[in-house]
Design a protein around this motif. Structure first.
Motif, mmCIF file in Angstrom:
data_model
loop_
_atom_site.group_PDB
_atom_site.id
_atom_site.type_symbol
_atom_site.label_atom_id
_atom_site.label_comp_id
_atom_site.label_asym_id
_atom_site.label_seq_id
_atom_site.Cartn_x
_atom_site.Cartn_y
_atom_site.Cartn_z
ATOM 1 N N PHE A 161 48.585 35.506 40.255
ATOM 2 C CA PHE A 161 47.983 35.717 41.568
ATOM 3 C C PHE A 161 46.857 34.717 41.819
ATOM 4 N N ARG A 162 46.023 34.513 40.798
ATOM 5 C CA ARG A 162 44.934 33.536 40.929
ATOM 6 C C ARG A 162 45.490 32.145 41.195
ATOM 7 N N SER A 163 46.594 31.826 40.508
ATOM 8 C CA SER A 163 47.201 30.508 40.685
ATOM 9 C C SER A 163 47.685 30.325 42.117
ATOM 10 N N ILE A 164 48.368 31.351 42.644
ATOM 11 C CA ILE A 164 48.833 31.285 44.044
ATOM 12 C C ILE A 164 47.641 31.239 44.989
ATOM 13 N N PHE A 165 46.633 32.076 44.719
ATOM 14 C CA PHE A 165 45.439 32.164 45.561
ATOM 15 C C PHE A 165 44.744 30.812 45.687
ATOM 16 N N ASN A 166 44.727 30.055 44.584
ATOM 17 C CA ASN A 166 44.016 28.777 44.575
ATOM 18 C C ASN A 166 44.903 27.583 44.900
ATOM 19 N N SER A 167 46.232 27.795 45.006
ATOM 20 C CA SER A 167 47.117 26.670 45.302
ATOM 21 C C SER A 167 47.454 26.560 46.785
ATOM 22 N N VAL A 168 47.084 27.565 47.581
ATOM 23 C CA VAL A 168 47.325 27.509 49.024
ATOM 24 C C VAL A 168 46.446 26.429 49.639
ATOM 25 N N ASN A 169 46.981 25.742 50.665
ATOM 26 C CA ASN A 169 46.248 24.624 51.278
ATOM 27 C C ASN A 169 45.115 25.086 52.191
ATOM 28 N N ASP A 170 45.104 26.349 52.566
ATOM 29 C CA ASP A 170 44.068 26.857 53.467
ATOM 30 C C ASP A 170 42.934 27.505 52.675
ATOM 31 N N ALA A 171 41.759 27.530 53.292
ATOM 32 C CA ALA A 171 40.616 28.211 52.681
ATOM 33 C C ALA A 171 40.821 29.725 52.797
ATOM 34 N N ILE A 172 40.638 30.450 51.682
ATOM 35 C CA ILE A 172 40.789 31.906 51.671
ATOM 36 C C ILE A 172 39.535 32.509 51.039
ATOM 37 N N TYR A 173 38.995 33.539 51.690
ATOM 38 C CA TYR A 173 37.863 34.232 51.093
ATOM 39 C C TYR A 173 37.958 35.727 51.389
ATOM 40 N N ILE A 174 37.437 36.510 50.453
ATOM 41 C CA ILE A 174 37.444 37.966 50.571
ATOM 42 C C ILE A 174 35.995 38.431 50.646
ATOM 43 N N THR A 175 35.697 39.293 51.629
ATOM 44 C CA THR A 175 34.338 39.821 51.801
ATOM 45 C C THR A 175 34.397 41.346 51.824
ATOM 46 N N ASP A 176 33.249 41.969 51.471
ATOM 47 C CA ASP A 176 33.184 43.422 51.627
ATOM 48 C C ASP A 176 32.926 43.743 53.091
ATOM 49 N N LEU A 177 32.791 45.013 53.407
ATOM 50 C CA LEU A 177 32.656 45.428 54.812
ATOM 51 C C LEU A 177 31.277 45.111 55.381
ATOM 52 N N ARG A 178 30.388 44.561 54.582
ATOM 53 C CA ARG A 178 29.085 44.091 55.079
ATOM 54 C C ARG A 178 29.059 42.572 55.245
ATOM 55 N N GLY A 179 30.145 41.908 54.828
ATOM 56 C CA GLY A 179 30.228 40.465 55.003
ATOM 57 C C GLY A 179 29.869 39.668 53.768
ATOM 58 N N LYS A 180 29.574 40.322 52.649
ATOM 59 C CA LYS A 180 29.238 39.594 51.417
ATOM 60 C C LYS A 180 30.518 39.078 50.752
ATOM 61 N N PHE A 181 30.484 37.822 50.298
ATOM 62 C CA PHE A 181 31.646 37.238 49.646
ATOM 63 C C PHE A 181 31.911 37.924 48.308
ATOM 64 N N LEU A 182 33.181 38.342 48.106
ATOM 65 C CA LEU A 182 33.618 38.916 46.830
ATOM 66 C C LEU A 182 34.475 37.937 46.044
ATOM 67 N N GLU A 183 35.223 37.081 46.742
ATOM 68 C CA GLU A 183 36.100 36.106 46.085
ATOM 69 C C GLU A 183 36.383 34.973 47.060
ATOM 70 N N VAL A 184 36.475 33.745 46.550
ATOM 71 C CA VAL A 184 36.822 32.571 47.362
ATOM 72 C C VAL A 184 37.776 31.712 46.546
ATOM 73 N N ASN A 185 38.665 30.981 47.240
ATOM 74 C CA ASN A 185 39.555 30.087 46.492
ATOM 75 C C ASN A 185 38.965 28.683 46.424
#
Length: 645
Positions: free
Chosen positions: A299-323
């Motif tokens: 999953f990490r490999s797919i998450f980081n191999s996509v050409n677009d920027a992807i980020y996950i935030t909590d419901l307050r807007g704090k970053f939890l994960e970025v590729n």
């Protein structure tokens, strides 16, 4: 009473021990099977989610690549749409062959009523998709809904066989249609499947678009393991039902069968099996954890191999994960971003605006918008932002995919600049027409009347004034004529060339200036000893005419003008040498620019003649210049052109 109980225990101690062993064994078996089912259910849920993600990522990637290949092949910036069925077949046939999951590719132009398709014998309908009743209505939907690819609802071609159409807008009245069937993707291509041990059923718009063999028979036996997931694809969401296959459930079935045959002679053996089963269970859990870890790595490999920027935030807007792409685009390290809030990378955003965006995602489950990211060094990055609600590490979170729109924005600006350039070109053409027709006519009439007055006036003073008027009228006509010529030559991108002998062409030009040569008693020498074949357009005569005219203007009376031709291996170099005042070294570059001429006293000109000559030589791929006369006073104007065969 106590004594009786003690006696009972003593007499039946082995039976009680056996009963106790059986009870302990039964409890352990029930607990172990319960835990195993719980673990299997959790694994099935995770595998189903990974299956849906794998299908969505792979299919969207394949369709995006096929779409990009078509849009690159028919680049809209160069106005190169498909022109014929044969050309469309030749160009797009390899795309269809390469992407075997595709059934057909169409190009549809609703304005011209064109439909091209590959393969040519495809019977997949190009209208009535279920969303609309006609191609025209579908085209209108595309233009109103989005500029992105649009995936149709599943539509039935033959009983039980459903197709999808990915509609890719091309121009205002045209689009590409890529058709494919889920059956071909899931049944024939293992690349779209992650876990072959699962049986799948995919439903879209209440239609079963794909079902694995044995699914219906298995659902009756193992419905407690049935899990569901969503397959997001462009504007659609398909519902995926997943069941474990017989092979995945065989361990449980064998366990129940084994312990369904109770026997007093197997109790001790069973107790040993319990211990071994627990050991096996521990080992299996470790293997399960290892597989989960491996799945997480993939999953990490797919998450980081996509050409677009992807980020996950909590419901307050704090970053939890970025590729990795998000880090590269924004210029921050992953460690830096995980300490930041979403609003800090958005242009003109605040915590309140971020909260509003997240609330929109919570309300609609997903949200599409355009935004502008601000990188660490202040660079503005326009993006298309797609956000949806997910479960991440036992909490609700928002995953956002940001597609960089910088290139498309630059393309829009370039298209706008091209439109402005075309408008300026039309204005220039209009101005040229005014020069040729509206100004040259009156100037010629004025010249004619002035000539009549000169012939009929006897008064010397009036005659002198009229002569000045006449000379200025000639200058005006020359300027208008030269300006029109320069405008015409600057609009020409290329010329037709043919092989021509230079001597007759040069002599024909020289004949037009015999009167001026005789008026100043200037002799003109042109080489006549051989042929000089050159690859030219007859318009080259204009170059020699301008240079010869200047030579006559600036040469003193009773002088000589020499025309010579030198051999430069692949070119002819034509030189015109005069004995006039010459051109200063500082002026030799600028005299070929429009409205520029050397500072010569007593000789009038617009400065356009040599600019016209340079433009014509540029169209011939040659060179033009001026040197001082090595033999003494004067100039040597020269130009080079390619030799003929």
């Amino acid at each position: 009473m106590r004594s009786q109980f003690y006696d009972f225990v003593s007499r039946n101690r082995w039976n009680l021990l056996l009963v106790l062993s059986v009870l302990i064994f039964a409890v352990l078996i029930v607990y172990s099977i319960g835990q195993d089912k719980q673990n299997t259910s959790a694994s099935m849920e995770y595998n189903a989610e990974m299956e849906a993600m794998q299908i969505s990522l792979n299919l969207s990637t394949e369709l995006d690549e096929a779409t990009q290949e078509l849009l690159t092949m028919y680049d809209i910036k160069t106005s190169s749409p498909p022109l014929s069925q044969e050309e469309f077949f030749i160009k797009t046939g390899p795309v269809l062959h390469k992407n075997t999951f595709l059934s057909s590719i169409y190009f549809i132009n609703t304005e011209k009523k064109l439909v091209f398709k590959v393969p040519a014998d495809s019977n997949t309908p190009s209208a009535a998709y279920g969303d609309n009743n006609s191609i025209l209505e579908l085209s209108m939907l595309l233009s109103e809904y989005t500029e992105k690819p649009y995936l149709s609802k599943p539509y039935q071609v033959t009983p039980g066989n459903y197709y999808y159409s990915l509609l890719v807008p091309y121009e205002n009245h045209s689009f590409f249609q890529l058709t494919f069937t889920p059956e071909r993707i899931f049944a024939q291509s293992a690349a779209f499947r992650k876990n072959d041990g699962m049986l799948l059923k995919v439903i879209d718009d209440q239609k079963v678009v794909y079902i694995s063999p044995d699914y219906e028979s298995q659902v009756a036996r193992s419905d407690e393991f049935l899990t569901t997931s969503l397959i997001p694809l462009y504007n659609r969401e398909m519902l995926l039902y997943a069941l474990p296959s017989d092979s995945m459930l065989s361990a449980h079935m064998e366990l129940w069968n084994t312990f369904g045959h109770w026997s007093i002679y197997l109790i001790l053996f069973i107790l040993l099996v319990i211990v071994m089963f627990q050991m096996f269970d521990i080992s299996e859990r470790k293997e399960h954890e290892r597989k989960l870890e491996l799945s997480e790595t993939k999953f990490r490999s797919i998450f980081n191999s996509v050409n677009d920027a992807i980020y996950i935030t909590d419901l307050r807007g704090k970053f939890l994960e970025v590729n990795n792409v998000a880090c590269e685009k924004l210029g921050y390290s992953k460690k830096e971003l995980l300490k930041m809030q979403r609003w800090e990378i958005m242009l003109h955003h605040s915590p309140e605006e971020t909260e509003r965006k997240i609330n929109a995602v919570l309300k609609n489950m997903e949200c599409f918008s355009e935004a502008v990211h601000v990188s660490k060094d202040g660079l503005l990055i326009p993006v298309e932002l797609s956000s949806r609600l997910i479960d991440y590490e036992e909490q609700k979170a928002v995953i956002s995919i940001a597609r960089d729109l910088s290139e498309s924005k630059r393309a829009e600006m370039l298209l706008k600049s091209n439109d402005e350039l075309r408008q300026l070109t039309r204005m220039k053409d209009l101005f040229t027409d005014i020069l040729r027709h509206d100004l040259l006519g009156p100037a010629s009439v004025m010249k004619g009347y002035t000539e009549i007055l000169l012939d009929t006036t006897e008064d010397p003073e009036k005659k002198q004034l009229l002569e000045k008027v006449f000379q200025n009228e000639l200058k005006l006509i020359e300027m208008i004529d030269n300006a029109a010529k320069l405008a015409k030559f600057e609009s020409i991108e290329e010329l037709d060339f043919k092989i021509v002998d230079l001597i007759p062409l040069l002599m024909s030009v020289a004949d037009r200036y015999q009167a001026q040569l005789q008026a100043k008693s200037i002799s003109l020498k042109v080489p006549l000893e051989k042929e000089y074949n050159a690859l030219i357009n007859p318009i080259i005569a204009e170059v020699f005419s301008n240079i010869l005219s200047n030579a006559i203007k600036y040469s003193p009376p009773n002088s000589e003008i020499l025309v010579s031709i030198e051999d430069e291996v692949t070119n002819w170099k034509i030189l015109v040498t005069d004995s006039g005042e010459g051109v200063e070294a500082d002026d030799r570059e600028q005299i070929f620019d429009r409205f520029s001429r050397a500072h010569k006293g007593g000789v009038k000109g617009s400065g356009l003649g040599l600019a016209i000559a340079k433009r014509i030589i540029d169209l011939h791929g040659g060179r033009i210049g001026v040197n001082g006369n090595p033999a003494g006073k004067g100039s040597v104007f020269w130009f080079s052109i390619k030799k003929g065969g």
